[in-house]
Design a protein around this motif. Structure first.
Motif, PDB file in Angstrom:
ATOM      1  N   ALA A  23       0.826  -1.211   0.000  1.00  0.00           N
ATOM      2  CA  ALA A  23       0.000   0.000   0.000  1.00  0.00           C
ATOM      3  C   ALA A  23       0.861   1.262   0.000  1.00  0.00           C
ATOM      4  O   ALA A  23       0.564   2.229  -0.719  1.00  0.00           O
ATOM      5  CB  ALA A  23      -0.940  -0.001   1.210  1.00  0.00           C
ATOM      6  N   ILE A  24       1.935   1.251   0.782  1.00  0.00           N
ATOM      7  CA  ILE A  24       2.832   2.414   0.819  1.00  0.00           C
ATOM      8  C   ILE A  24       3.552   2.572  -0.516  1.00  0.00           C
ATOM      9  O   ILE A  24       3.725   3.695  -1.018  1.00  0.00           O
ATOM     10  CB  ILE A  24       3.850   2.262   1.969  1.00  0.00           C
ATOM     11  N   LEU A  25       3.973   1.468  -1.110  1.00  0.00           N
ATOM     12  CA  LEU A  25       4.636   1.541  -2.411  1.00  0.00           C
ATOM     13  C   LEU A  25       3.700   2.136  -3.462  1.00  0.00           C
ATOM     14  O   LEU A  25       4.091   3.010  -4.240  1.00  0.00           O
ATOM     15  CB  LEU A  25       5.099   0.150  -2.852  1.00  0.00           C
ATOM     16  N   TYR A  26       2.454   1.687  -3.475  1.00  0.00           N
ATOM     17  CA  TYR A  26       1.498   2.221  -4.452  1.00  0.00           C
ATOM     18  C   TYR A  26       1.145   3.672  -4.159  1.00  0.00           C
ATOM     19  O   TYR A  26       0.939   4.468  -5.080  1.00  0.00           O
ATOM     20  CB  TYR A  26       0.233   1.356  -4.488  1.00  0.00           C
ATOM     21  N   ALA A  27       1.095   4.038  -2.890  1.00  0.00           N
ATOM     22  CA  ALA A  27       0.791   5.421  -2.524  1.00  0.00           C
ATOM     23  C   ALA A  27       1.927   6.370  -2.905  1.00  0.00           C
ATOM     24  O   ALA A  27       1.713   7.572  -3.067  1.00  0.00           O
ATOM     25  CB  ALA A  27       0.511   5.525  -1.025  1.00  0.00           C
ATOM     26  N   ASN A  28       3.137   5.818  -3.040  1.00  0.00           N
ATOM     27  CA  ASN A  28       4.314   6.607  -3.422  1.00  0.00           C
ATOM     28  C   ASN A  28       4.889   6.074  -4.732  1.00  0.00           C
ATOM     29  O   ASN A  28       6.102   6.017  -4.916  1.00  0.00           O
ATOM     30  CB  ASN A  28       5.380   6.541  -2.324  1.00  0.00           C
ATOM     31  N   ALA A  29       4.012   5.704  -5.667  1.00  0.00           N
ATOM     32  CA  ALA A  29       4.425   4.945  -6.846  1.00  0.00           C
ATOM     33  C   ALA A  29       5.449   5.668  -7.713  1.00  0.00           C
ATOM     34  O   ALA A  29       6.318   5.034  -8.309  1.00  0.00           O
ATOM     35  CB  ALA A  29       3.205   4.581  -7.682  1.00  0.00           C
ATOM     36  N   ALA A  30       5.378   6.983  -7.816  1.00  0.00           N
ATOM     37  CA  ALA A  30       6.335   7.705  -8.663  1.00  0.00           C
ATOM     38  C   ALA A  30       7.740   7.622  -8.082  1.00  0.00           C
ATOM     39  O   ALA A  30       8.692   7.219  -8.757  1.00  0.00           O
ATOM     40  CB  ALA A  30       5.901   9.156  -8.826  1.00  0.00           C
ATOM     41  N   ARG A  31       7.869   7.996  -6.812  1.00  0.00           N
ATOM     42  CA  ARG A  31       9.191   7.943  -6.191  1.00  0.00           C
ATOM     43  C   ARG A  31       9.646   6.500  -5.970  1.00  0.00           C
ATOM     44  O   ARG A  31      10.843   6.216  -5.951  1.00  0.00           O
ATOM     45  CB  ARG A  31       9.182   8.722  -4.873  1.00  0.00           C
ATOM     46  N   ALA A  32       8.697   5.590  -5.819  1.00  0.00           N
ATOM     47  CA  ALA A  32       9.034   4.186  -5.566  1.00  0.00           C
ATOM     48  C   ALA A  32       9.226   3.391  -6.845  1.00  0.00           C
ATOM     49  O   ALA A  32       9.309   2.166  -6.805  1.00  0.00           O
ATOM     50  CB  ALA A  32       7.948   3.538  -4.711  1.00  0.00           C
ATOM     51  N   ASN A  33       9.324   4.061  -8.002  1.00  0.00           N
ATOM     52  CA  ASN A  33       9.430   3.319  -9.266  1.00  0.00           C
ATOM     53  C   ASN A  33      10.726   2.511  -9.355  1.00  0.00           C
ATOM     54  O   ASN A  33      10.836   1.619 -10.181  1.00  0.00           O
ATOM     55  CB  ASN A  33       9.317   4.275 -10.458  1.00  0.00           C
ATOM     56  N   LEU A  34      11.697   2.805  -8.505  1.00  0.00           N
ATOM     57  CA  LEU A  34      12.922   2.005  -8.468  1.00  0.00           C
ATOM     58  C   LEU A  34      12.681   0.629  -7.862  1.00  0.00           C
ATOM     59  O   LEU A  34      13.420  -0.318  -8.140  1.00  0.00           O
ATOM     60  CB  LEU A  34      13.995   2.729  -7.641  1.00  0.00           C
ATOM     61  N   ILE A  35      11.656   0.515  -7.023  1.00  0.00           N
ATOM     62  CA  ILE A  35      11.416  -0.705  -6.264  1.00  0.00           C
ATOM     63  C   ILE A  35      10.132  -1.411  -6.679  1.00  0.00           C
ATOM     64  O   ILE A  35      10.104  -2.637  -6.859  1.00  0.00           O
ATOM     65  CB  ILE A  35      11.381  -0.386  -4.748  1.00  0.00           C
ATOM     66  N   LEU A  36       9.055  -0.668  -6.831  1.00  0.00           N
ATOM     67  CA  LEU A  36       7.730  -1.248  -7.036  1.00  0.00           C
ATOM     68  C   LEU A  36       7.611  -2.122  -8.285  1.00  0.00           C
ATOM     69  O   LEU A  36       7.157  -3.273  -8.190  1.00  0.00           O
ATOM     70  CB  LEU A  36       6.679  -0.136  -7.041  1.00  0.00           C
ATOM     71  N   PRO A  37       7.980  -1.642  -9.482  1.00  0.00           N
ATOM     72  CA  PRO A  37       7.787  -2.491 -10.669  1.00  0.00           C
ATOM     73  C   PRO A  37       8.544  -3.818 -10.599  1.00  0.00           C
ATOM     74  O   PRO A  37       8.021  -4.854 -11.025  1.00  0.00           O
ATOM     75  CB  PRO A  37       8.308  -1.614 -11.818  1.00  0.00           C
ATOM     76  N   HIS A  38       9.760  -3.789 -10.070  1.00  0.00           N
ATOM     77  CA  HIS A  38      10.520  -5.036  -9.963  1.00  0.00           C
ATOM     78  C   HIS A  38       9.831  -5.992  -8.994  1.00  0.00           C
ATOM     79  O   HIS A  38       9.723  -7.202  -9.272  1.00  0.00           O
ATOM     80  CB  HIS A  38      11.947  -4.762  -9.503  1.00  0.00           C
ATOM     81  N   ALA A  39       9.360  -5.475  -7.870  1.00  0.00           N
ATOM     82  CA  ALA A  39       8.653  -6.318  -6.906  1.00  0.00           C
ATOM     83  C   ALA A  39       7.416  -6.936  -7.551  1.00  0.00           C
ATOM     84  O   ALA A  39       7.106  -8.113  -7.328  1.00  0.00           O
ATOM     85  CB  ALA A  39       8.270  -5.506  -5.672  1.00  0.00           C
ATOM     86  N   GLU A  40       6.705  -6.162  -8.358  1.00  0.00           N
ATOM     87  CA  GLU A  40       5.535  -6.707  -9.062  1.00  0.00           C
ATOM     88  C   GLU A  40       5.932  -7.854  -9.992  1.00  0.00           C
ATOM     89  O   GLU A  40       5.217  -8.860 -10.090  1.00  0.00           O
ATOM     90  CB  GLU A  40       4.845  -5.599  -9.856  1.00  0.00           C
ATOM     91  N   LYS A  41       7.048  -7.698 -10.681  1.00  0.00           N
ATOM     92  CA  LYS A  41       7.508  -8.765 -11.578  1.00  0.00           C
ATOM     93  C   LYS A  41       7.879 -10.019 -10.790  1.00  0.00           C
ATOM     94  O   LYS A  41       7.520 -11.142 -11.166  1.00  0.00           O
ATOM     95  CB  LYS A  41       8.709  -8.288 -12.395  1.00  0.00           C
ATOM     96  N   VAL A  42       8.599  -9.826  -9.693  1.00  0.00           N
ATOM     97  CA  VAL A  42       9.045 -10.961  -8.888  1.00  0.00           C
ATOM     98  C   VAL A  42       7.859 -11.760  -8.357  1.00  0.00           C
ATOM     99  O   VAL A  42       7.881 -13.001  -8.349  1.00  0.00           O
ATOM    100  CB  VAL A  42       9.929 -10.460  -7.714  1.00  0.00           C
ATOM    101  N   PHE A  43       6.812 -11.059  -7.918  1.00  0.00           N
ATOM    102  CA  PHE A  43       5.669 -11.735  -7.311  1.00  0.00           C
ATOM    103  C   PHE A  43       4.503 -11.931  -8.266  1.00  0.00           C
ATOM    104  O   PHE A  43       3.374 -12.198  -7.852  1.00  0.00           O
ATOM    105  CB  PHE A  43       5.215 -10.968  -6.064  1.00  0.00           C
ATOM    106  N   GLY A  44       4.767 -11.798  -9.574  1.00  0.00           N
ATOM    107  CA  GLY A  44       3.760 -12.122 -10.574  1.00  0.00           C
ATOM    108  C   GLY A  44       2.615 -11.150 -10.670  1.00  0.00           C
ATOM    109  O   GLY A  44       1.545 -11.492 -11.187  1.00  0.00           O
ATOM    110  N   ARG A  45       2.802  -9.918 -10.195  1.00  0.00           N
ATOM    111  CA  ARG A  45       1.737  -8.918 -10.293  1.00  0.00           C
ATOM    112  C   ARG A  45       1.740  -8.216 -11.651  1.00  0.00           C
ATOM    113  O   ARG A  45       0.826  -7.456 -11.944  1.00  0.00           O
ATOM    114  CB  ARG A  45       1.868  -7.885  -9.163  1.00  0.00           C
ATOM    115  N   GLN A  46       2.781  -8.435 -12.437  1.00  0.00           N
ATOM    116  CA  GLN A  46       2.774  -7.980 -13.818  1.00  0.00           C
ATOM    117  C   GLN A  46       3.538  -8.979 -14.668  1.00  0.00           C
ATOM    118  O   GLN A  46       4.441  -9.664 -14.196  1.00  0.00           O
ATOM    119  CB  GLN A  46       3.358  -6.573 -13.966  1.00  0.00           C
ATOM    120  N   ARG A  47       3.172  -9.055 -15.935  1.00  0.00           N
ATOM    121  CA  ARG A  47       3.783 -10.028 -16.844  1.00  0.00           C
ATOM    122  C   ARG A  47       5.147  -9.532 -17.291  1.00  0.00           C
ATOM    123  O   ARG A  47       5.359  -8.351 -17.555  1.00  0.00           O
ATOM    124  CB  ARG A  47       2.878 -10.255 -18.050  1.00  0.00           C
TER     125      ARG A  47
END
Length: 338
Positions: A23-47
């Motif tokens: 929730a915090i990552l999504y709430a700070n998605a712009a600044r967290a773009n270094l972390i969030l997209p990779h985490a989504e890939k690792v846990f299958g939240r994006q293809r």
């Protein structure tokens, strides 16, 4: 003091990431773009092709010991090609990031890393975050590990964003020329050979993170397979088209996409190719995403290009947000790659 909550939470592949951290990552998605997209890939939240197979994925979260408020999220992860730098995303206002405020959180994060089972301090080859956070982490890391930071930053950059309201759609008129500028398009398999060369040339501009030809080809194929790179071609009379500029967008989450690679070979510079392609990509992306982000070197003349397209706080005198990557003694660490 009695009653203080534990200040560090840790997450890995086996534990997953807790919903409050997501929730915090999504709430700070712009600044967290270094972390969030990779985490989504690792846990299958994006293809993503291929699935990231490395098990070396670690996230540390620093909570205010008194309130349990999440204040910093650290990632030490591995991508499809190599190990990433250590990233730290702050969730508190930048103005509050004073050396006094940062000392305890950064030391706590360093201690947590060094107490991690099987962790090797050589893994931390560089750190990237908002400038005061990077400085504070590097100071603490030197203190706890004896591995000195390299004084000259690997990357001193400005964080910038673009939205539908700031986007500048009009194009500058191209210079008169016999050459034909072809319509921008997504790169395809037919571009692998040229893309390999361009990926290698781009990496060469960011030492020490250079790429071999083999690794450059691997990167080019990944970018193309995942529809993450656009090309702008120029065709000289009676010649085959050549790629004059590439723009890659490798970090995407629900509402935010990051432009992560823009490169124009020297022979094509000065023709407005980068501006035309960046604008085209931004127009396409803003049909789906609410905000675009990028990092651009403090001394990089491309700031003017991005500013003309609509990225903010890049003009001289603007209140820009500085991000800094500091490396550590290369004789004592194992280099990875962005």
């Amino acid at each position: 003091m009695p009653g203080l909550l534990s200040s560090i939470q840790r997450f890995d592949l086996s534990t997953g990431i807790s919903e409050d951290v997501w929730a915090i990552l999504y709430a700070n998605a712009a600044r967290a773009n270094l972390i969030l997209p990779h985490a989504e890939k690792v846990f299958g939240r994006q293809r993503f092709t291929p699935k990231i197979s490395s098990t070396e994925q670690l996230w540390l979260v620093y909570l205010n010991p008194r309130t349990s408020e999440i204040q910093f999220i650290l990632s030490l992860t591995t991508g499809p090609q190599a190990k990433y730098p250590l990233f730290i995303v702050p969730t508190v206002p930048i103005a509050e990031l004073t050396p006094k405020f940062l000392k305890s959180p950064m030391e706590a994060l360093c201690n947590a890393l060094l107490n991690e089972s099987g962790f090797r301090k050589q893994r931390v080859f560089s750190a990237f975050s908002v400038e005061p956070v990077t400085e504070a982490f590097a100071l603490a890391w030197e203190k706890f590990t004896g591995i000195a930071r390299i004084k000259e930053p690997y990357y001193s950059s400005i964080y910038s964003t673009c939205t539908k309201s700031t986007l500048v759609r009009q194009q500058r008129a191209p210079r008169p020329s016999e050459d034909v500028a072809l319509a921008p398009r997504l790169a395809s398999e037919q571009d692998v050979e040229q893309m390999t060369v361009l990926c290698q040339e781009f990496a060469a501009t960011s030492p020490p993170f250079v790429l071999s030809t083999e690794k450059s080809r691997e990167e080019a194929m990944l970018l193309i397979a995942n529809k993450q790179v656009w090309v702008h071609e120029i065709q000289k009379p009676n010649r085959k088209p050549e790629i004059a500029t590439i723009v890659a967008v490798t970090r995407k989450s629900k509402d935010v996409a990051a432009i992560t690679k823009v490169y124009t070979p020297e022979k094509w510079r000065g023709r407005g190719c980068a501006e035309r392609l960046v604008r085209h990509v931004c127009i396409e992306l803003l049909e789906k995403y609410e905000e675009l982000v990028l990092y651009v070197g403090v001394d990089n003349s491309a700031k003017e290009v991005y500013s003309r397209v609509g990225f903010q706080d890049l003009r001289p005198g603007s209140a820009s947000e500085r991000w800094l990557e500091l490396g550590f003694d290369q004789a004592k660490v194992e280099l990875g790659h962005w």
